[in-house]
Write a protein that holds these residues in place. Structure first.
Motif, mmCIF file in Angstrom:
data_model
loop_
_atom_site.group_PDB
_atom_site.id
_atom_site.type_symbol
_atom_site.label_atom_id
_atom_site.label_comp_id
_atom_site.label_asym_id
_atom_site.label_seq_id
_atom_site.Cartn_x
_atom_site.Cartn_y
_atom_site.Cartn_z
ATOM 1 N N GLY A 199 16.794 4.025 12.207
ATOM 2 C CA GLY A 199 16.412 2.647 12.310
ATOM 3 C C GLY A 199 15.855 2.060 11.013
ATOM 4 N N GLU A 200 15.100 1.012 11.199
ATOM 5 C CA GLU A 200 14.413 0.372 10.078
ATOM 6 C C GLU A 200 12.928 0.733 10.165
ATOM 7 O OE1 GLU A 200 12.922 -1.153 7.024
ATOM 8 O OE2 GLU A 200 15.095 -1.004 7.263
ATOM 9 N N PRO A 201 12.455 1.654 9.322
ATOM 10 C CA PRO A 201 11.092 2.179 9.465
ATOM 11 C C PRO A 201 10.003 1.135 9.313
ATOM 12 C CG PRO A 201 12.051 2.858 7.367
ATOM 13 C CD PRO A 201 13.157 2.263 8.182
ATOM 14 N N THR A 202 10.264 0.084 8.511
ATOM 15 C CA THR A 202 9.227 -0.927 8.308
ATOM 16 C C THR A 202 9.017 -1.804 9.541
ATOM 17 O OG1 THR A 202 10.817 -2.454 7.293
ATOM 18 C CG2 THR A 202 9.609 -0.971 5.820
ATOM 19 N N LEU A 203 9.860 -1.641 10.567
ATOM 20 C CA LEU A 203 9.651 -2.332 11.838
ATOM 21 C C LEU A 203 8.487 -1.730 12.622
ATOM 22 C CD1 LEU A 203 13.185 -3.077 13.373
ATOM 23 C CD2 LEU A 203 11.373 -4.731 12.892
ATOM 24 N N SER A 204 8.163 -0.483 12.351
ATOM 25 C CA SER A 204 7.061 0.162 13.061
ATOM 26 C C SER A 204 5.743 -0.496 12.684
ATOM 27 C CB SER A 204 6.995 1.651 12.718
ATOM 28 O OG SER A 204 5.793 2.221 13.218
ATOM 29 N N PRO A 205 4.944 -0.912 13.665
ATOM 30 C CA PRO A 205 3.640 -1.517 13.342
ATOM 31 C C PRO A 205 2.703 -0.532 12.645
ATOM 32 C CG PRO A 205 3.817 -1.062 15.698
ATOM 33 C CD PRO A 205 5.175 -0.836 15.125
ATOM 34 N N ASP A 206 3.008 0.767 12.758
ATOM 35 C CA ASP A 206 2.176 1.800 12.147
ATOM 36 C C ASP A 206 2.661 2.213 10.756
ATOM 37 O OD1 ASP A 206 0.401 2.119 14.351
ATOM 38 O OD2 ASP A 206 1.906 3.332 15.392
ATOM 39 N N PHE A 207 3.676 1.526 10.227
ATOM 40 C CA PHE A 207 4.281 1.957 8.971
ATOM 41 C C PHE A 207 3.263 2.167 7.842
ATOM 42 C CE2 PHE A 207 6.294 0.942 4.863
ATOM 43 C CZ PHE A 207 7.215 1.971 4.798
ATOM 44 N N PRO A 208 2.394 1.180 7.533
ATOM 45 C CA PRO A 208 1.423 1.406 6.458
ATOM 46 C C PRO A 208 0.495 2.590 6.739
ATOM 47 C CG PRO A 208 1.576 -0.929 6.979
ATOM 48 C CD PRO A 208 2.300 -0.197 8.068
ATOM 49 N N LYS A 209 0.079 2.730 7.983
ATOM 50 C CA LYS A 209 -0.830 3.813 8.359
ATOM 51 C C LYS A 209 -0.149 5.167 8.228
ATOM 52 C CE LYS A 209 -3.990 5.276 12.038
ATOM 53 N NZ LYS A 209 -4.480 4.979 13.421
ATOM 54 N N ILE A 210 1.132 5.231 8.565
ATOM 55 C CA ILE A 210 1.882 6.486 8.459
ATOM 56 C C ILE A 210 1.918 6.961 7.009
ATOM 57 C CG2 ILE A 210 4.193 7.510 8.657
ATOM 58 C CD1 ILE A 210 4.566 5.688 11.155
ATOM 59 N N LEU A 211 2.194 6.045 6.081
ATOM 60 C CA LEU A 211 2.236 6.424 4.671
ATOM 61 C C LEU A 211 0.861 6.881 4.182
ATOM 62 C CD1 LEU A 211 4.571 3.815 2.941
ATOM 63 C CD2 LEU A 211 5.134 5.828 4.311
ATOM 64 N N ARG A 212 -0.178 6.187 4.599
ATOM 65 C CA ARG A 212 -1.533 6.572 4.181
ATOM 66 C C ARG A 212 -1.899 7.950 4.723
ATOM 67 N NH1 ARG A 212 -6.332 5.945 6.757
ATOM 68 N NH2 ARG A 212 -5.484 4.426 8.248
ATOM 69 N N LYS A 213 -1.610 8.191 5.998
ATOM 70 C CA LYS A 213 -1.911 9.485 6.604
ATOM 71 C C LYS A 213 -1.120 10.607 5.940
ATOM 72 C CE LYS A 213 -4.963 8.523 9.796
ATOM 73 N NZ LYS A 213 -6.306 9.166 9.808
ATOM 74 N N ALA A 214 0.111 10.302 5.541
ATOM 75 C CA ALA A 214 0.934 11.320 4.877
ATOM 76 C C ALA A 214 0.281 11.760 3.573
ATOM 77 C CB ALA A 214 2.335 10.775 4.622
ATOM 78 N N ARG A 215 -0.210 10.796 2.790
ATOM 79 C CA ARG A 215 -0.903 11.142 1.546
ATOM 80 C C ARG A 215 -2.164 11.949 1.829
ATOM 81 N NH1 ARG A 215 1.975 11.391 -3.037
ATOM 82 N NH2 ARG A 215 3.194 9.487 -3.361
ATOM 83 N N GLU A 216 -2.897 11.552 2.843
ATOM 84 C CA GLU A 216 -4.131 12.252 3.182
ATOM 85 C C GLU A 216 -3.859 13.688 3.602
ATOM 86 O OE1 GLU A 216 -5.954 9.869 6.185
ATOM 87 O OE2 GLU A 216 -6.630 8.309 4.785
ATOM 88 N N ARG A 217 -2.679 13.943 4.167
ATOM 89 C CA ARG A 217 -2.320 15.284 4.633
ATOM 90 C C ARG A 217 -1.583 16.090 3.566
ATOM 91 N NH1 ARG A 217 -5.123 17.337 8.950
ATOM 92 N NH2 ARG A 217 -5.286 15.778 10.613
ATOM 93 N N GLY A 218 -1.525 15.582 2.349
ATOM 94 C CA GLY A 218 -1.022 16.389 1.246
ATOM 95 C C GLY A 218 0.442 16.249 0.911
ATOM 96 N N PHE A 219 1.139 15.283 1.489
ATOM 97 C CA PHE A 219 2.528 15.050 1.090
ATOM 98 C C PHE A 219 2.515 14.415 -0.302
ATOM 99 C CE2 PHE A 219 2.878 15.271 5.679
ATOM 100 C CZ PHE A 219 4.055 15.980 5.862
ATOM 101 N N SER A 220 3.172 15.063 -1.260
ATOM 102 C CA SER A 220 3.119 14.585 -2.643
ATOM 103 C C SER A 220 4.320 13.737 -3.026
ATOM 104 C CB SER A 220 3.015 15.774 -3.606
ATOM 105 O OG SER A 220 4.091 16.681 -3.420
ATOM 106 N N GLU A 221 5.422 13.877 -2.305
ATOM 107 C CA GLU A 221 6.615 13.064 -2.556
ATOM 108 C C GLU A 221 6.992 12.363 -1.264
ATOM 109 O OE1 GLU A 221 8.134 12.495 -5.409
ATOM 110 O OE2 GLU A 221 6.804 13.820 -6.537
ATOM 111 N N ILE A 222 6.874 11.047 -1.261
ATOM 112 C CA ILE A 222 7.157 10.269 -0.056
ATOM 113 C C ILE A 222 8.264 9.271 -0.363
ATOM 114 C CG2 ILE A 222 6.217 8.685 1.664
ATOM 115 C CD1 ILE A 222 3.467 9.888 1.141
#
Length: 244
Positions: free
Chosen positions: A117-140
């Protein structure tokens, strides 16, 4: 070594390091000097991750190098032969599920590909990216059709947390979705914002190719370059997604 039953050697012609595994099998690893694989499309791509291969040879658990996460099947477009648009029903992953998955992979999986789909349609999109960084994902990396690149919450989250954006120009005919210009204009505005903030975010575009589009590919490539995109790549149109 004695502990793993393997040894390494170097191909002098290409300066590649190899791992010799069980039953005398040979697994391609990487360039000895750079540690960077120079055959991106190689069938041996996975063997670039030497530590994971060594863990496997020792019989230890192996976590994925990259997580591909389809956070929603909803989309703003209905592109021909797209498996998402042809599917019945829709889904959107809950934040609770995503946070639980990130917790399991924390410290083990460094790459994240967010798509739909289109990921930016998710209302949680910004939060998902922030949580990913917090959990140690270095390449997003984000795969998007570019519909919401102008949305401030989306663009801010991309610049703050993402490494790469791939804007899919899969339906770029002049008669579909107003042609490609509106999306390229959004790429241009995002590129200006990236440069103004000194961000390292890379934004690129991908386009499907087919025999009937060959003659206009150079024009598309020039339009993408002029928009400010960092790169463009082409790949063949795939058909028959729904044929099993």
């Amino acid at each position: 070594t004695a502990s793993t039953g393997k040894e390494t050697f170097v191909n002098p012609k290409r300066n590649h390091q190899f791992i010799r595994g069980k039953e005398d099998s040979v697994i391609f690893a990487s360039s000895e000097e750079s540690g960077v694989m120079d055959e991106v499309a190689s069938a041996f791509k996975i063997s670039y991750h030497r530590q994971k291969l060594e863990s496997y040879l020792r019989g230890e658990p192996v976590f994925p190098a990259t997580l591909e996460l389809d956070i929603t099947s909803k989309c703003t477009r209905v592109c021909e032969d797209c498996p998402m648009s042809r599917g019945s029903g829709s889904h959107t992953l809950s934040m609770e599920f995503i946070e639980g998955l990130f917790a399991v992979l924390e410290g083990q999986t460094k790459g994240l590909l967010v798509t739909g789909g289109e990921p930016t349609l998710s209302p949680d999109f910004p939060k998902i990216l922030r949580k990913a960084r917090e959990r140690g994902f270095s390449e997003i990396a984000i795969v998007t059709n570019g519909s919401f690149l102008d949305s401030e919450p989306v663009s801010d989250a991309l610049i703050e947390y993402a490494s790469t954006i791939r804007v899919s120009l899969y339906d770029w005919g002049a008669k579909s979705c107003g042609g490609v210009k509106p999306v390229l204009d959004k790429i241009g505005r995002l590129r200006k914002k990236i440069d103004a903030q000194g961000s390292t975010l890379q934004v690129g575009a991908s386009a499907l190719t087919s025999k009937d589009r060959t003659a206009i590919l150079p024009n598309l490539a020039e339009a993408v370059r002029s928009s400010g995109a960092h790169w463009i790549y082409f790949h063949p149109t795939c058909t028959g997604w729904n044929s099993g």
